[in-house]
Design a protein around this motif. Structure first.
Motif, mmCIF file in Angstrom:
data_model
loop_
_atom_site.group_PDB
_atom_site.id
_atom_site.type_symbol
_atom_site.label_atom_id
_atom_site.label_comp_id
_atom_site.label_asym_id
_atom_site.label_seq_id
_atom_site.Cartn_x
_atom_site.Cartn_y
_atom_site.Cartn_z
ATOM 1 N N GLU A 61 13.075 -9.545 11.914
ATOM 2 C CA GLU A 61 12.691 -10.535 10.902
ATOM 3 C C GLU A 61 11.408 -10.113 10.196
ATOM 4 O OE1 GLU A 61 12.490 -14.354 12.717
ATOM 5 O OE2 GLU A 61 14.675 -14.573 12.838
ATOM 6 N N LYS A 62 10.467 -9.608 10.960
ATOM 7 C CA LYS A 62 9.189 -9.174 10.392
ATOM 8 C C LYS A 62 9.391 -8.086 9.352
ATOM 9 C CE LYS A 62 5.121 -6.515 11.754
ATOM 10 N NZ LYS A 62 4.399 -5.902 12.896
ATOM 11 N N VAL A 63 10.161 -7.062 9.693
ATOM 12 C CA VAL A 63 10.346 -5.934 8.771
ATOM 13 C C VAL A 63 11.190 -6.350 7.576
ATOM 14 C CG1 VAL A 63 11.128 -3.551 8.538
ATOM 15 C CG2 VAL A 63 10.121 -4.314 10.691
ATOM 16 N N VAL A 64 12.189 -7.193 7.788
ATOM 17 C CA VAL A 64 13.010 -7.677 6.674
ATOM 18 C C VAL A 64 12.148 -8.453 5.686
ATOM 19 C CG1 VAL A 64 14.818 -9.342 6.069
ATOM 20 C CG2 VAL A 64 15.231 -7.660 7.868
ATOM 21 N N LYS A 65 11.259 -9.315 6.202
ATOM 22 C CA LYS A 65 10.389 -10.078 5.304
ATOM 23 C C LYS A 65 9.438 -9.166 4.534
ATOM 24 C CE LYS A 65 9.370 -13.004 8.648
ATOM 25 N NZ LYS A 65 8.702 -14.078 9.414
ATOM 26 N N SER A 66 8.988 -8.103 5.191
ATOM 27 C CA SER A 66 8.081 -7.189 4.497
ATOM 28 C C SER A 66 8.795 -6.397 3.409
ATOM 29 C CB SER A 66 7.421 -6.240 5.493
ATOM 30 O OG SER A 66 8.345 -5.308 6.011
ATOM 31 N N ALA A 67 10.132 -6.373 3.442
ATOM 32 C CA ALA A 67 10.903 -5.659 2.413
ATOM 33 C C ALA A 67 11.013 -6.453 1.126
ATOM 34 C CB ALA A 67 12.296 -5.323 2.940
ATOM 35 N N LEU A 112 14.977 -1.495 19.537
ATOM 36 C CA LEU A 112 14.154 -0.374 19.082
ATOM 37 C C LEU A 112 12.732 -0.834 18.767
ATOM 38 C CD1 LEU A 112 16.576 1.471 16.619
ATOM 39 C CD2 LEU A 112 16.273 1.835 19.067
ATOM 40 N N PRO A 113 11.758 0.089 18.811
ATOM 41 C CA PRO A 113 10.400 -0.264 18.394
ATOM 42 C C PRO A 113 10.333 -0.482 16.894
ATOM 43 C CG PRO A 113 10.548 2.068 18.913
ATOM 44 C CD PRO A 113 11.849 1.468 19.335
ATOM 45 N N GLU A 114 9.285 -1.156 16.457
ATOM 46 C CA GLU A 114 9.162 -1.516 15.050
ATOM 47 C C GLU A 114 9.223 -0.299 14.125
ATOM 48 O OE1 GLU A 114 5.884 -3.465 12.000
ATOM 49 O OE2 GLU A 114 5.857 -4.061 14.111
ATOM 50 N N SER A 115 8.583 0.802 14.520
ATOM 51 C CA SER A 115 8.561 1.979 13.650
ATOM 52 C C SER A 115 9.964 2.493 13.369
ATOM 53 C CB SER A 115 7.715 3.081 14.289
ATOM 54 O OG SER A 115 8.249 3.450 15.555
ATOM 55 N N GLN A 116 10.835 2.475 14.372
ATOM 56 C CA GLN A 116 12.202 2.950 14.171
ATOM 57 C C GLN A 116 13.015 1.969 13.340
ATOM 58 O OE1 GLN A 116 14.247 4.530 17.618
ATOM 59 N NE2 GLN A 116 12.334 5.156 18.575
ATOM 60 N N ILE A 117 12.770 0.674 13.545
ATOM 61 C CA ILE A 117 13.465 -0.325 12.734
ATOM 62 C C ILE A 117 13.039 -0.210 11.278
ATOM 63 C CG2 ILE A 117 13.715 -2.800 12.320
ATOM 64 C CD1 ILE A 117 13.443 -3.168 15.361
ATOM 65 N N ARG A 118 11.740 -0.016 11.071
ATOM 66 C CA ARG A 118 11.247 0.145 9.702
ATOM 67 C C ARG A 118 11.875 1.389 9.059
ATOM 68 N NH1 ARG A 118 7.161 -1.978 6.799
ATOM 69 N NH2 ARG A 118 6.548 -3.237 8.602
ATOM 70 N N GLY A 119 11.957 2.471 9.829
ATOM 71 C CA GLY A 119 12.585 3.681 9.292
ATOM 72 C C GLY A 119 14.051 3.467 8.974
ATOM 73 N N PHE A 120 14.762 2.731 9.821
ATOM 74 C CA PHE A 120 16.169 2.432 9.589
ATOM 75 C C PHE A 120 16.346 1.673 8.271
ATOM 76 C CE2 PHE A 120 19.667 -0.627 9.981
ATOM 77 C CZ PHE A 120 20.739 0.216 10.252
ATOM 78 N N ILE A 121 15.517 0.636 8.060
ATOM 79 C CA ILE A 121 15.636 -0.162 6.841
ATOM 80 C C ILE A 121 15.198 0.630 5.619
ATOM 81 C CG2 ILE A 121 14.754 -2.223 5.674
ATOM 82 C CD1 ILE A 121 14.721 -3.625 8.369
ATOM 83 N N GLU A 122 14.173 1.461 5.758
ATOM 84 C CA GLU A 122 13.719 2.256 4.618
ATOM 85 C C GLU A 122 14.767 3.278 4.185
ATOM 86 O OE1 GLU A 122 9.862 3.738 5.807
ATOM 87 O OE2 GLU A 122 8.853 2.099 4.731
ATOM 88 N N GLY A 126 14.548 2.236 0.689
ATOM 89 C CA GLY A 126 13.353 2.931 0.240
ATOM 90 C C GLY A 126 12.104 2.361 0.889
ATOM 91 N N PRO A 127 10.922 2.863 0.527
ATOM 92 C CA PRO A 127 9.669 2.450 1.167
ATOM 93 C C PRO A 127 9.426 0.951 1.034
ATOM 94 C CG PRO A 127 9.343 4.421 -0.156
ATOM 95 C CD PRO A 127 10.716 3.911 -0.483
ATOM 96 N N ILE A 128 8.889 0.354 2.082
ATOM 97 C CA ILE A 128 8.526 -1.056 2.057
ATOM 98 C C ILE A 128 7.081 -1.192 2.518
ATOM 99 C CG2 ILE A 128 10.838 -1.964 2.378
ATOM 100 C CD1 ILE A 128 10.391 -2.133 5.319
ATOM 101 N N GLU A 129 6.441 -2.248 2.026
ATOM 102 C CA GLU A 129 5.040 -2.471 2.357
ATOM 103 C C GLU A 129 4.905 -2.901 3.805
ATOM 104 O OE1 GLU A 129 3.400 -5.282 -0.303
ATOM 105 O OE2 GLU A 129 3.792 -4.097 -2.109
ATOM 106 N N ALA A 130 3.758 -2.628 4.374
ATOM 107 C CA ALA A 130 3.492 -3.031 5.758
ATOM 108 C C ALA A 130 2.257 -3.919 5.794
ATOM 109 C CB ALA A 130 3.273 -1.801 6.641
ATOM 110 N N SER A 131 2.354 -5.027 6.536
ATOM 111 C CA SER A 131 1.198 -5.911 6.654
ATOM 112 C C SER A 131 0.041 -5.213 7.345
ATOM 113 C CB SER A 131 1.581 -7.171 7.442
ATOM 114 O OG SER A 131 2.041 -6.843 8.734
ATOM 115 N N GLU A 132 0.345 -4.109 8.076
ATOM 116 C CA GLU A 132 -0.707 -3.374 8.757
ATOM 117 C C GLU A 132 -1.746 -2.812 7.792
ATOM 118 O OE1 GLU A 132 2.444 -3.144 9.448
ATOM 119 O OE2 GLU A 132 2.767 -3.164 11.609
ATOM 120 N N ASP A 133 -1.388 -2.725 6.468
ATOM 121 C CA ASP A 133 -2.331 -2.206 5.496
ATOM 122 C C ASP A 133 -3.602 -3.057 5.463
ATOM 123 O OD1 ASP A 133 -0.463 -0.291 4.900
ATOM 124 O OD2 ASP A 133 0.251 -1.268 3.080
ATOM 125 N N PHE A 134 -3.475 -4.338 5.744
ATOM 126 C CA PHE A 134 -4.624 -5.237 5.705
ATOM 127 C C PHE A 134 -5.334 -5.332 7.054
ATOM 128 C CE2 PHE A 134 -1.598 -6.712 2.502
ATOM 129 C CZ PHE A 134 -2.390 -6.711 1.370
#
Length: 303
Positions: A61-67, A112-122, A126-134
């Motif tokens: 849910e977290k990564v989908v929302k960040s997309a 899977l860990p978040e990094s792999q899920i983010r890679g799967f969705i990307e 394509g690239p998606i923003e990450a809340s970790e930037d803040f």
């Protein structure tokens, strides 16, 4: 922010309901097949008894929302609706299948860990923003003695993504740094079960417990005087370590506990070592004070 024992709840609000929703056999066509003509749709097959499912779904849910709408998430309880997963050959859960143009195109099984899920969705959108930037900005403010400013950023991240445990842990630590221990404790008590083992939450919990301990210790000068009078006064030395840590003197705090270990490893049921490990949790595994104290601890225990 409190959790439940089953599947995490679908996020409220019209926009969020369109982005993340539950489905059943009858609505699978419009929710997944038709919707995947517009953008990719992830289908999360889960069951209430599946512990890995409870770990996976909040991250999904977290990564989908960040997309930001580039991909949608649909969740299906296979206990209640077994026909679709049977048809798709889902034999193990959690299982996530990506649909695009009405066809299943990719997928994975397991938590899977978040990094792999983010890679799967990307790979799909394509690239998606990450809340970790803040997050680094907030951590820098907190380290620089501005817990109020840090809390504002952490709270902003959580407003967009309540499942961001790094921000949640940071918010708790900000309240601790501001001396608002009761508020920190209240937020900590609301952490969902899925986040209790997250390192950021572990660190926040340790920070709260250490702050509570620090409120109970004696005067710093009196503790030092007691140790000078009796170097084997381990209780005074232990309290001195807590007090020093509360003042940000991490190296000195660790050295006091290490001295107890050197003098009497068995004191208070190995209490000094256990307290030092709690310091490590609160400080971060890669903090210079943690690294230094861990080396010294290893030398004491294994030399």
């Amino acid at each position: 922010m409190a959790g439940n024992q089953g599947q995490p709840q679908t996020v409220g609000g019209t926009a969020a309901n369109a982005l993340i929703k539950d489905t059943e056999t009858a609505s699978f066509g419009p929710d997944v097949i038709a919707e995947s003509q517009i953008q990719p749709v992830l289908v999360d097959f889960w069951a209430p008894s599946c512990e890995p499912c409870k770990q996976l779904t909040p991250i999904l849910e977290k990564v989908v929302k960040s997309a930001k709408g580039k991909v949608k998430l649909v969740k299906m309880n296979i206990d209640e609706h077994p026909q679709i997963p049977d048809r798709l050959g889902v034999r193990s859960i959690p299982a996530v299948i990506a649909f695009q143009k009405a066809q299943p195109i990719d997928g994975f099984m397991g938590a899977l860990p978040e990094s792999q899920i983010r890679g799967f969705i990307e790979r799909l959108v394509g690239p998606i923003e990450a809340s970790e930037d803040f997050l680094p900005q907030a951590e820098e403010l907190l380290a620089g003695g501005d817990p109020t400013g840090a809390a504002e950023i952490f709270a902003g991240i959580l407003k967009d993504d309540p499942s961001e445990f790094k921000a949640l842990g940071g918010l708790i630590r900000s309240f601790v740094a501001a001396g608002e221990i009761e508020s920190a404790r209240r937020i900590l008590s609301s952490v969902p079960a899925a986040g209790e083992r997250d390192l950021a939450i572990v660190a926040a919990k340790a920070a709260v417990e250490l702050a509570e301990q620090a409120a109970q210790v004696g005067d710093l000068a009196a503790l030092m005087k007691a140790i000078e009078a009796d170097p084997d006064n381990h209780e005074a030395r232990f309290e001195l370590a807590i007090a020093l840590n509360a003042q940000g003197e991490r190296d000195a705090a660790a050295d006091q506990l290490l001295e107890i270990i050197r003098r009497d490893r068995t004191w208070n049921d190995d209490g000094a070592r256990k307290q030092l490990l709690q310091f490590f949790d609160a400080w971060n595994l890669m903090d210079p004070a943690t690294l230094t104290a861990r080396r010294k601890l290893s030398s004491l225990l294994f030399s």
